[in-house]
Design a protein around this motif. Structure first.
Motif, PDB file in Angstrom:
ATOM      1  N   SER B  68       0.844  -1.193   0.000  1.00 61.55           N
ATOM      2  CA  SER B  68       0.000   0.000   0.000  1.00 61.55           C
ATOM      3  C   SER B  68       0.881   1.245   0.000  1.00 61.55           C
ATOM      4  O   SER B  68       1.690   1.437   0.890  1.00 61.55           O
ATOM      5  N   LEU B  69       0.694   2.068  -1.023  1.00 61.42           N
ATOM      6  CA  LEU B  69       1.473   3.316  -1.118  1.00 61.42           C
ATOM      7  C   LEU B  69       0.612   4.499  -0.684  1.00 61.42           C
ATOM      8  O   LEU B  69       0.771   5.614  -1.140  1.00 61.42           O
ATOM      9  N   GLY B  70      -0.311   4.225   0.249  1.00 61.05           N
ATOM     10  CA  GLY B  70      -1.167   5.325   0.695  1.00 61.05           C
ATOM     11  C   GLY B  70      -1.446   5.274   2.181  1.00 61.05           C
ATOM     12  O   GLY B  70      -2.422   5.838   2.658  1.00 61.05           O
ATOM     13  N   HIS B  71      -0.568   4.596   2.910  1.00 58.84           N
ATOM     14  CA  HIS B  71      -0.900   4.338   4.310  1.00 58.84           C
ATOM     15  C   HIS B  71      -0.902   5.602   5.160  1.00 58.84           C
ATOM     16  O   HIS B  71      -1.636   5.691   6.143  1.00 58.84           O
ATOM     17  N   ALA B  72      -0.086   6.587   4.781  1.00 60.63           N
ATOM     18  CA  ALA B  72      -0.011   7.820   5.570  1.00 60.63           C
ATOM     19  C   ALA B  72      -1.357   8.536   5.613  1.00 60.63           C
ATOM     20  O   ALA B  72      -1.629   9.293   6.548  1.00 60.63           O
ATOM     21  N   ALA B  73      -2.212   8.289   4.613  1.00 57.94           N
ATOM     22  CA  ALA B  73      -3.523   8.946   4.597  1.00 57.94           C
ATOM     23  C   ALA B  73      -4.317   8.595   5.844  1.00 57.94           C
ATOM     24  O   ALA B  73      -5.016   9.443   6.405  1.00 57.94           O
ATOM     25  N   PHE B  74      -4.221   7.350   6.300  1.00 53.85           N
ATOM     26  CA  PHE B  74      -5.007   6.942   7.461  1.00 53.85           C
ATOM     27  C   PHE B  74      -4.450   7.555   8.745  1.00 53.85           C
ATOM     28  O   PHE B  74      -5.200   7.863   9.667  1.00 53.85           O
ATOM     29  N   VAL B  75      -3.121   7.732   8.786  1.00 50.18           N
ATOM     30  CA  VAL B  75      -2.530   8.484   9.897  1.00 50.18           C
ATOM     31  C   VAL B  75      -3.131   9.882   9.915  1.00 50.18           C
ATOM     32  O   VAL B  75      -3.551  10.393  10.960  1.00 50.18           O
ATOM     33  N   GLY B  76      -3.216  10.487   8.727  1.00 54.13           N
ATOM     34  CA  GLY B  76      -3.758  11.836   8.614  1.00 54.13           C
ATOM     35  C   GLY B  76      -5.226  11.893   9.006  1.00 54.13           C
ATOM     36  O   GLY B  76      -5.661  12.841   9.669  1.00 54.13           O
ATOM     37  N   VAL B  77      -5.998  10.878   8.618  1.00 60.22           N
ATOM     38  CA  VAL B  77      -7.421  10.857   8.969  1.00 60.22           C
ATOM     39  C   VAL B  77      -7.587  10.831  10.488  1.00 60.22           C
ATOM     40  O   VAL B  77      -8.408  11.568  11.055  1.00 60.22           O
ATOM     41  N   GLY B  78      -6.775  10.010  11.158  1.00 59.72           N
ATOM     42  CA  GLY B  78      -6.827   9.964  12.621  1.00 59.72           C
ATOM     43  C   GLY B  78      -6.462  11.306  13.230  1.00 59.72           C
ATOM     44  O   GLY B  78      -7.150  11.806  14.133  1.00 59.72           O
ATOM     45  N   ALA B  79      -5.396  11.905  12.710  1.00 66.71           N
ATOM     46  CA  ALA B  79      -4.937  13.184  13.255  1.00 66.71           C
ATOM     47  C   ALA B  79      -5.987  14.266  13.037  1.00 66.71           C
ATOM     48  O   ALA B  79      -6.290  15.056  13.944  1.00 66.71           O
ATOM     49  N   TYR B  80      -6.573  14.295  11.821  1.00 69.47           N
ATOM     50  CA  TYR B  80      -7.578  15.322  11.537  1.00 69.47           C
ATOM     51  C   TYR B  80      -8.853  15.127  12.339  1.00 69.47           C
ATOM     52  O   TYR B  80      -9.519  16.104  12.692  1.00 69.47           O
ATOM     53  N   SER B  81      -9.208  13.875  12.634  1.00 66.04           N
ATOM     54  CA  SER B  81     -10.388  13.652  13.467  1.00 66.04           C
ATOM     55  C   SER B  81     -10.195  14.340  14.810  1.00 66.04           C
ATOM     56  O   SER B  81     -11.103  15.010  15.317  1.00 66.04           O
ATOM     57  N   VAL B  82      -9.007  14.191  15.379  1.00 67.03           N
ATOM     58  CA  VAL B  82      -8.711  14.852  16.652  1.00 67.03           C
ATOM     59  C   VAL B  82      -8.742  16.364  16.480  1.00 67.03           C
ATOM     60  O   VAL B  82      -9.382  17.082  17.253  1.00 67.03           O
ATOM     61  N   GLY B  83      -8.070  16.839  15.416  1.00 68.40           N
ATOM     62  CA  GLY B  83      -7.954  18.278  15.204  1.00 68.40           C
ATOM     63  C   GLY B  83      -9.304  18.939  14.972  1.00 68.40           C
ATOM     64  O   GLY B  83      -9.600  19.990  15.538  1.00 68.40           O
ATOM     65  N   ILE B  84     -10.142  18.315  14.142  1.00 69.19           N
ATOM     66  CA  ILE B  84     -11.429  18.916  13.799  1.00 69.19           C
ATOM     67  C   ILE B  84     -12.363  18.942  15.008  1.00 69.19           C
ATOM     68  O   ILE B  84     -13.010  19.948  15.291  1.00 69.19           O
ATOM     69  N   LEU B  85     -12.394  17.838  15.767  1.00 71.53           N
ATOM     70  CA  LEU B  85     -13.256  17.815  16.953  1.00 71.53           C
ATOM     71  C   LEU B  85     -12.767  18.831  17.983  1.00 71.53           C
ATOM     72  O   LEU B  85     -13.575  19.503  18.635  1.00 71.53           O
ATOM     73  N   ALA B  86     -11.457  18.979  18.112  1.00 68.18           N
ATOM     74  CA  ALA B  86     -10.914  19.971  19.052  1.00 68.18           C
ATOM     75  C   ALA B  86     -11.265  21.381  18.587  1.00 68.18           C
ATOM     76  O   ALA B  86     -11.601  22.251  19.395  1.00 68.18           O
ATOM     77  N   TYR B  87     -11.216  21.589  17.261  1.00 74.03           N
ATOM     78  CA  TYR B  87     -11.540  22.901  16.701  1.00 74.03           C
ATOM     79  C   TYR B  87     -12.965  23.299  17.081  1.00 74.03           C
ATOM     80  O   TYR B  87     -13.224  24.428  17.513  1.00 74.03           O
ATOM     81  N   HIS B  88     -13.915  22.353  16.951  1.00 69.13           N
ATOM     82  CA  HIS B  88     -15.304  22.679  17.273  1.00 69.13           C
ATOM     83  C   HIS B  88     -15.520  22.793  18.771  1.00 69.13           C
ATOM     84  O   HIS B  88     -16.405  23.532  19.211  1.00 69.13           O
TER      85      HIS B  88
END
Lengths: 289, 331
Positions: B68-88
């Motif tokens: 899989s040459l796209g695994h970092a995307a899932f790291v990013g999805v996890g990080a953004y979930s935290v970031g977006i919920l914290a933002y709100h």
């Protein structure tokens, strides 16, 4: 309104032929040598840097063109002889890893030689202006030149592949490598020619993209992904498929940007690719059946 | 099958390496504290987080044979979930007008892991229909889609990324050392989980399918579904490493999921040794330490690292661990 669409269509066409120049080399290398070359974008970057350097030194677009294509072809040939020749028999993972190592190396080398700041690439006055096409509608001359050059190169590739002995060997090599070698074709030097040809096309793409986009480190990394998308959609190993898919991607991307909301625009072509792969895993024009 | 040797010397040496790795990680804050070098605590926190992502990728790469040459995307999805919920949670408003924010770890973390797992499930659903070159490309394409999605989402910072006010509650006031211990515990639990999965019947099917896909099908195993489950699990674990990353840096950025990051994760897995679970930690450490050491000599460290890494791939494919272990479990 119609003129607006005409302008966007020309933009899409221009982007598409640039992608074709990238994808043509990539698809030949994959189709014949079975090599995933992630460093193809770095050759594009080298082409742009060679062109910008030569243009600054001499002021001649023609000499810049020669520098971009010939020097990049030489770099490609060198890479093939030193490293890539060892990778043909390795599995895809090794190829991805080694060519990724080459990206790191070349990006850093360019940063050392030319510095981290983007290079200017100013067009001579002849090419810098615009041409009036219909009524009051004008379009930048250089972009029209790009479209013309791209289409001419596409036609030349078509002739090369379908009408010449080299092209015949390339097609035969893509169809059945072992048999071609058994019939006495020097497969090693064929590989080197094809690789150098692909590198020259990437250099040409870099040369033409230089004045439009910034000539900077890492400029090839994003284009590479688009070129990969093109060859996957077009069918690996098929130059005809690469042309059709490159124009498709160029148009979808350009129109996506003006018609779709920003969050979706950049995703358009990847959605197209996922859809094509889902329906036809071998791409639109699968070269190897 | 090679698994027979797992009763022999290889398994024993593997266990020694495993204990050594974690003993070293336990020693880091103690030594760094004694030397008065808090910098190393931050460095190794990052190494462990990257190592966690690399371990989840090894599940696909080393055991499942899925490049899989796209695994970092899932790291990013996890990080953004935290970031977006914290933002709100900080600014009010709702995500898609539906979901309010939160900065409580016991809500945010499971949600982030679930979102990451779901994203991986959807991506896997499509991409696992293909194999070989197409699989590499389609995972890359999906990762680019996710990348551009966040780049162009201006509400959450777009290209510039999203700054968080603080870490999630209840660890908002954790010192760097306390956070280090938390990450270490998470890493240990995740490593043990992956090790159990590999050793289970599920893992056996996965490895069997890697070695001989056609035979597994002939036996009557629904290989696709097993691969999809593994892909989902790997995505969830990667998202969890993204959760830790966001909490570590209190900053999330699309740069986390560029395709070059995905390639770096593969580099880490291969350097640590594919199919060795904790090899991911070793690979992340080797990568980060090489960056640090070479970076001390020259800012252009990649010009040395690139060729060095090519040589590793050409001549020491089984990674540094193989020098200790003799041979890899997956042969």
């Amino acid at each position: 309104m119609a003129l607006f669409y005409l302008e966007q269509a020309l933009n899409g066409l221009q982007f598409g032929v640039l992608l074709f120049l990238m994808a043509a080399g990539l698809t030949l290398v994959f189709g014949i040598m079975n090599l995933i070359n992630l460093a193809h974008g770095s050759l594009y970057m080298l082409g742009a840097y060679f062109a910008a350097t030569m243009l600054t030194a001499t002021g001649s677009m023609l000499l810049a063109l020669l520098a971009a294509t010939l020097a990049t072809a030489l770099c490609g040939w060198l890479l093939e002889v030193v490293l890539f020749g060892r990778l043909y028999r390795r599995d895809h993972l090794d190829q991805v890893l080694c060519t990724f190592g080459v990206i790191l190396f070349l990006n850093e080398l360019v940063r050392i030689i030319w510095g981290p700041v983007a290079l200017p690439m100013d067009l001579p006055p002849v090419l810098a202006g615009s041409v009036r096409l219909v009524g009051d509608f004008t379009y930048p001359t250089f972009r029209l030149v790009i479209i013309a050059v791209g289409l001419v190169v596409a036609a030349m590739m078509f002739v090369l592949i379908t009408r010449t002995r080299l092209g015949m060997r390339i097609r035969a090599g893509a169809a059945d490598r072992a048999m071609v070698a058994a019939l006495g074709v020097d497969i090693r030097s064929l590989y080197s020619y094809v690789f150098a040809l692909g590198a020259a096309l990437a250099g040409l793409a870099g040369y033409m993209a230089g004045p439009i986009l910034a000539v900077q480190v890492g400029m090839g990394d994003s284009v590479l992904v688009l070129a990969l998308v093109v060859i996957v959609i077009g069918g690996i190993g098929s130059v005809r498929g690469a042309l059709v898919a490159a124009l498709l991607v160029g148009l979808v991307d350009t129109f996506g940007r003006v018609l779709l909301p920003a969050a979706l625009a950049d995703m358009g072509i990847y959605t197209v690719m996922a859809a094509v792969l889902f329906v036809r895993p071998d791409g639109l024009f699968a070269a190897r059946g | 099958m090679r698994t027979l040797t797992s009763r022999g010397g290889v398994a024993w040496r593997r266990r020694v390496v495993f204990v050594l790795v974690f003993a070293l990680l336990i020693a880091v804050p103690i030594v760094a504290g004694a030397l008065g070098q808090p910098f190393y605590i931050r460095l190794f926190t990052r190494i462990m987080i990257l190592g966690l992502a690399a371990i989840s990728l090894d599940l696909l790469l080393g055991y499942g044979g899925m490049v899989s040459l796209g695994h970092a995307a899932f790291v990013g999805v996890g990080a953004y979930s935290v970031g977006i919920l914290a933002y709100h949670a900080d600014n009010g408003g709702r995500l898609f007008g539906l979901f309010g924010g939160s900065d409580a770890a016991w809500i945010v973390w499971p949600v982030a892991v679930a979102v990451g797992g779901f994203a991986a499930f959807v991506v896997g659903l499509v991409s696992l229909r293909t194999r070989g070159f197409s699989f590499i490309m389609i995972t890359l394409a999906f990762a680019q889609m996710i990348y551009y999605f966040f780049v162009s989402w201006q509400t959450y910072g777009g290209d510039d990324g999203l700054q968080m006010m603080s870490r999630n509650r209840p660890i908002a006031d954790f010192t760097n050392v306390q956070f280090y211990w938390l990450v270490l515990v998470c890493l240990l639990l995740a490593t043990l989980l992956v090790d159990r999965v590999i050793g289970s019947r599920f893992g056996m099917v996965l490895r069997g399918a890697r070695q001989n896909d056609r035979r597994m099908r002939a036996i009557g195993v629904p290989v696709y579904r097993y691969r999809l489950a593994a892909f989902t699990l790997a995505g969830a674990i990667a998202a969890f490493s993204g959760v830790l990353l966001a909490n570590s840096e209190t900053f999330v950025s699309p740069a986390t999921m560029s395709w070059l990051r995905s390639a770096e994760l593969i580099v880490m897995v291969v350097m640590g040794g594919m199919g060795t679970v904790h090899g991911g930690i070793i690979g992340a450490a080797v990568y980060s330490l090489l960056e640090l050491i070479l970076g001390n000599y020259t800012e252009h460290w990649q010009i040395i690292f690139g060729p060095f890494f090519i040589l590793v791939v050409l001549f020491a494919r089984r990674g540094f661990l193989s020098l200790v272990l003799g041979e890899s479990r997956e042969g």
